[in-house]
Design a protein around this motif. Structure first.
Motif, mmCIF file in Angstrom:
data_model
loop_
_atom_site.group_PDB
_atom_site.id
_atom_site.type_symbol
_atom_site.label_atom_id
_atom_site.label_comp_id
_atom_site.label_asym_id
_atom_site.label_seq_id
_atom_site.Cartn_x
_atom_site.Cartn_y
_atom_site.Cartn_z
ATOM 1 N N SER B 49 0.836 -1.210 0.000
ATOM 2 C CA SER B 49 0.000 0.000 0.000
ATOM 3 C C SER B 49 0.865 1.252 0.000
ATOM 4 O O SER B 49 0.569 2.228 -0.711
ATOM 5 C CB SER B 49 -0.910 0.009 1.232
ATOM 6 O OG SER B 49 -1.834 -1.043 1.161
ATOM 7 N N GLN B 94 -7.647 0.424 -0.451
ATOM 8 C CA GLN B 94 -7.879 -0.823 0.268
ATOM 9 C C GLN B 94 -9.116 -0.678 1.176
ATOM 10 O O GLN B 94 -9.882 -1.599 1.343
ATOM 11 C CB GLN B 94 -6.639 -1.140 1.101
ATOM 12 C CG GLN B 94 -6.632 -2.545 1.657
ATOM 13 C CD GLN B 94 -5.260 -2.898 2.251
ATOM 14 O OE1 GLN B 94 -4.333 -2.084 2.273
ATOM 15 N NE2 GLN B 94 -5.134 -4.130 2.707
ATOM 16 N N ASP B 171 -5.743 -1.173 -4.876
ATOM 17 C CA ASP B 171 -5.189 -1.781 -3.666
ATOM 18 C C ASP B 171 -6.172 -2.825 -3.140
ATOM 19 O O ASP B 171 -7.141 -2.492 -2.465
ATOM 20 C CB ASP B 171 -4.927 -0.699 -2.617
ATOM 21 C CG ASP B 171 -3.961 -1.180 -1.545
ATOM 22 O OD1 ASP B 171 -3.682 -2.397 -1.509
ATOM 23 O OD2 ASP B 171 -3.493 -0.336 -0.758
ATOM 24 N N GLU B 172 -5.914 -4.063 -3.496
ATOM 25 C CA GLU B 172 -6.782 -5.190 -3.112
ATOM 26 C C GLU B 172 -8.239 -4.905 -3.448
ATOM 27 O O GLU B 172 -9.124 -4.998 -2.605
ATOM 28 C CB GLU B 172 -6.593 -5.502 -1.623
ATOM 29 C CG GLU B 172 -5.134 -5.823 -1.372
ATOM 30 C CD GLU B 172 -4.871 -6.455 -0.004
ATOM 31 O OE1 GLU B 172 -5.808 -7.037 0.553
ATOM 32 O OE2 GLU B 172 -3.722 -6.376 0.441
HETATM 33 MG MG LIG Z 1 -2.165 -2.657 2.115
#
Ligand SMILES: [Mg+2]
Ligand SMILES: Nc1ncnc2c1ncn2[C@@H]1O[C@H](COP(=O)(O)OP(=O)(O)OP(=O)(O)O)[C@@H](O)[C@H]1O
Lengths: 406, 247
Positions: B49, B94, B171-172
């Motif tokens: 991240s 995220q 991010d994810e």
């Molecule tokens: Mg992360």
């Protein structure tokens, strides 16, 4: 376009944060309203004191023989014989700052009507006396200049005298009374005035032509006093100087000699009262300032806390491409909208409260324009500043720092 | 002719907290060419991240170089960075980062509000389209609290697409989605990638990585692996292979 968007954003944010908006507005509303209402009370009582004094004859000027500077003239002028009718006539002719004037002679004695008698004071004056003292008649009429000239035995009496010598409620006008055994025909009753500021009963008087009193009661040819009224309250001090000059010339006083008379206006009294009401206003201003300050701190708190809360939001807005200036502008618009709306509502509430106080509490009020302007400006500026300042800090962070803000 | 859209050299990021310093990135180097689909993998806390935030111009590196489209980010002003974020980058957080108490459509419209070239009508239309792409056409007026975690994530994805970015940093983005939905999203990304959009995708799941053409693996702030994927799977085909579910 950009500004329009920012307006939309700001507007949405206001709607989104209803509680915060309401709390901020409440601070502003209360601050503005209380200042307006309090200053209205202050101004109102100041005005009412002024008008009370005016009704007592705020323009009144008294001229007495004797060299005193303060307090009543020595020996009530009875043993000082320097004030003459000639003096009066010259003053009347030359002093253009005076609107009315009258010679005054006075003496005390018994008012008798049949078996009722009452100790009182007789004032010998001319018809202008009523204008100077700002008294109206309850019934009957004032004597005329012709009656003054002929030294007619006519009199007007005050309510206290009426109560004491006409106890059975007869109409006094047209009846005969005796003052120190001289018969007078009652031709009028003075309007009730109550006690004056010094606790004297202003209704315990007999008014008659000064010629009559001079000749038939006192047997004198000088005057005890001259009473006059200046053309306006503001002109009173000037009128005092004018009369003093005239009398000095009349009395042939050299430059080194002191006045052998005294000329005084109601001004001293007024200034005492004004300073009292000034103090009251000052007190109210202090209280109002405190409430304004508290309102301001409230605004400050809510704005400050809300921006802290909204730092995350600021971070997101910057992350999706909002420039620092966009964010600032948004918060500024928000703060302006909230402050102005709150300020306007505060003005409305303040005026409403003032009307309520006037109508239901019967307090004299007078809304001062400056109170509206100042309170509105202070609240608006506080609101806008504290909306803008923390936003400026937040918008200078890196987006991710703002987003991470806890 | 390939263009380097991202180039980082000896990039470091350290966080100082009081007397302690955490070295989240310890000097990493790579370039990403225009049109690449890169997945970034690594265990939790490895710095994924942190790196993505720097790539997205949301954070500044402690040291090292970052060039975006051949321009040194260090030399760009805050306003220029804001414009790049607004017009060139689609960033998926995220943790979604949606505006609370704000409808899905308004959340998606947000980036376009800061772009004065986009009219109100166009903004609305593009937001609706983006939400359609992520399968939320029937949730336009729902606020985040009225949406499931996966739906919120998809709103965040729609928001990253709405400005037609040249580069998507995710991010994810599929971390909260079931296999089926995440394959749908991957198919969408593959399609966007085919159109030339560069995608950098942080993920934990190895099967997601098989849809990309390159994988970078981070460990403790260092790159330990950087390899091309010779056998890129098609998410659309994989999706078709999944056992059919009746709705
Ligand atoms: Mg992360
Ligand atoms: N703002 C910060 N302040 C201090 N330390 C931080 C900060 N952000 C990240 N870190 C630290 O940097 C390291 C890398 O964090 P990062 O969020 O990049 O990990 P990650 O690879 O994304 O992990 P995950 O897969 O769990 O999301 C972690 O040790 C973390 O504690």
């Amino acid at each position: 376009m950009r500004l329009l968007n920012l307006f939309k954003i700001a507007f949405k944010a206001i709607i989104l944060n209803k509680t915060r908006t309401l709390l901020t507005m409440l601070g502003i509303i209360i601050g503005v309203a209380s200042v307006i209402a309090m200053l209205a009370i202050g101004e109102g009582s100041k005005e009412s004191i002024r008008s009370t004094i005016s009704s007592m004859g705020s323009n009144m000027i008294t001229i007495r023989p004797g060299t005193d500077t303060r307090g009543p003239a020595r020996g009530s002028g009875g043993d000082v014989q320097t004030l003459t009718l000639k003096n009066y006539e010259v003053i009347k002719e030359q002093a253009n700052l005076l609107s009315y004037s009258t010679p005054v002679v006075n003496g005390s004695g018994q008012v008798i009507n049949g078996s009722n008698n009452w100790p009182s004071t007789i004032y010998g004056v001319n018809p202008e006396y009523l204008n100077i003292k700002v008294v109206d008649l309850q019934s009957g009429s004032m004597f005329t200049n012709a009656e003054v000239k002929s030294a007619a035995k006519v009199a007007l009496i005050g309510q206290t005298v009426v109560d004491n010598v006409f106890p059975d409620g007869q109409e006094p006008v047209g009846k005969m009374i005796r003052f120190n055994n001289i018969p007078f025909k009652v031709i009028g009753v003075l309007e009730e005035k109550g006690e004056n500021t010094f606790g004297q009963d202003q209704d315990d008087v007999v008014i008659a032509p000064y010629t009559t009193v001079q000749k038939r009661i006192l047997a004198i040819d000088y005057l005890n006093q001259i009473m006059a009224s200046a053309v306006s309250e503001d002109d009173a001090p000037e009128a005092v100087t004018q009369v003093t000059e005239i009398l000095r010339t009349q009395h042939k006083l050299q430059d080194y000699e002191d006045d052998d008379f005294s000329v005084r206006s109601m001004e001293e009294l007024i200034s005492t009262f004004s300073s009292t009401s000034e103090m009251l206003t000052l007190l109210l201003v202090a209280v109002a300032s405190i409430s304004l300050l508290i309102g301001g701190i409230g605004i400050m708190n809510i704005m400050y806390v809300s921006v802290k809360e909204r730092t995350k939001e600021i971070g997101l807005r910057m992350a999706v491409g909002g420039k620092g200036s966009d964010i600032l502008m948004q918060f500024l618009i928000e703060a302006i909208l909230i402050s102005i709306t709150g300020g306007l509502l505060g003005v409305i509430l303040g005026l409403g409260a003032t009307i309520f106080i006037e109508k239901f509490l019967n307090w004299p009020t007078s809304v001062a324009l400056y109170s509206i302007v100042i309170s509105f400006a202070v609240c608006a500026v506080t609101g806008i500043f504290f909306g803008w300042y923390p936003a400026r800090k937040a918008s200078s962070l890196d987006p991710i720092t703002a987003l991470r803000y806890e | 002719m390939t263009k380097e859209i991202i180039k980082i050299e000896n990039l470091k990021r350290a966080f100082t907290m009081g007397s302690e310093t955490v070295h989240a990135l310890k000097g990493i180097n790579f370039t990403i060419n225009e049109g690449e689909f890169v997945t970034i993998m690594g265990s939790s806390g490895s710095g994924k991240s942190t790196m993505l935030n720097i790539l997205g111009c949301l954070d500044q590196p402690t040291s090292g170089n970052y060039e975006i489209d051949q321009v040194k980010v260090k030399n760009l002003s805050r306003n220029q960075l804001a414009t790049i974020r607004n017009e060139k980058i689609g960033f998926i957080f995220q943790s979604y980062n949606l505006l609370a108490r704000t409808s899905a459509i308004e959340n998606v419209e947000l980036p376009l509000l800061y772009n004065s070239k986009v009219s109100t009508e166009e903004r609305r239309e593009r937001a609706i389209n983006a939400l359609k792409m992520v399968g939320l056409a029937d949730r336009l007026d729902h606020t985040p609290s009225q949406l499931s975690g996966g739906q919120q994530q998809r709103v965040a994805i729609a928001r990253s697409l709405v400005n037609n970015p040249v580069m998507i940093l995710a991010d994810e983005a599929t971390g909260n989605l079931d296999t089926r939905t995440s394959y749908e999203i991957m198919a969408l990304f593959q399609e966007l990638n085919k159109k030339g959009i560069t995608i950098t995708f942080v993920t934990h799941e190895p099967d997601i990585a098989t849809f990309s053409n390159r994988t970078i693996v981070l460990k403790d702030g260092n790159i330990i692996q950087d390899y091309k994927n010779n056998k890129v799977l098609s998410a659309a085909q994989e999706l078709a292979k999944l056992p059919q579910q009746d709705h």
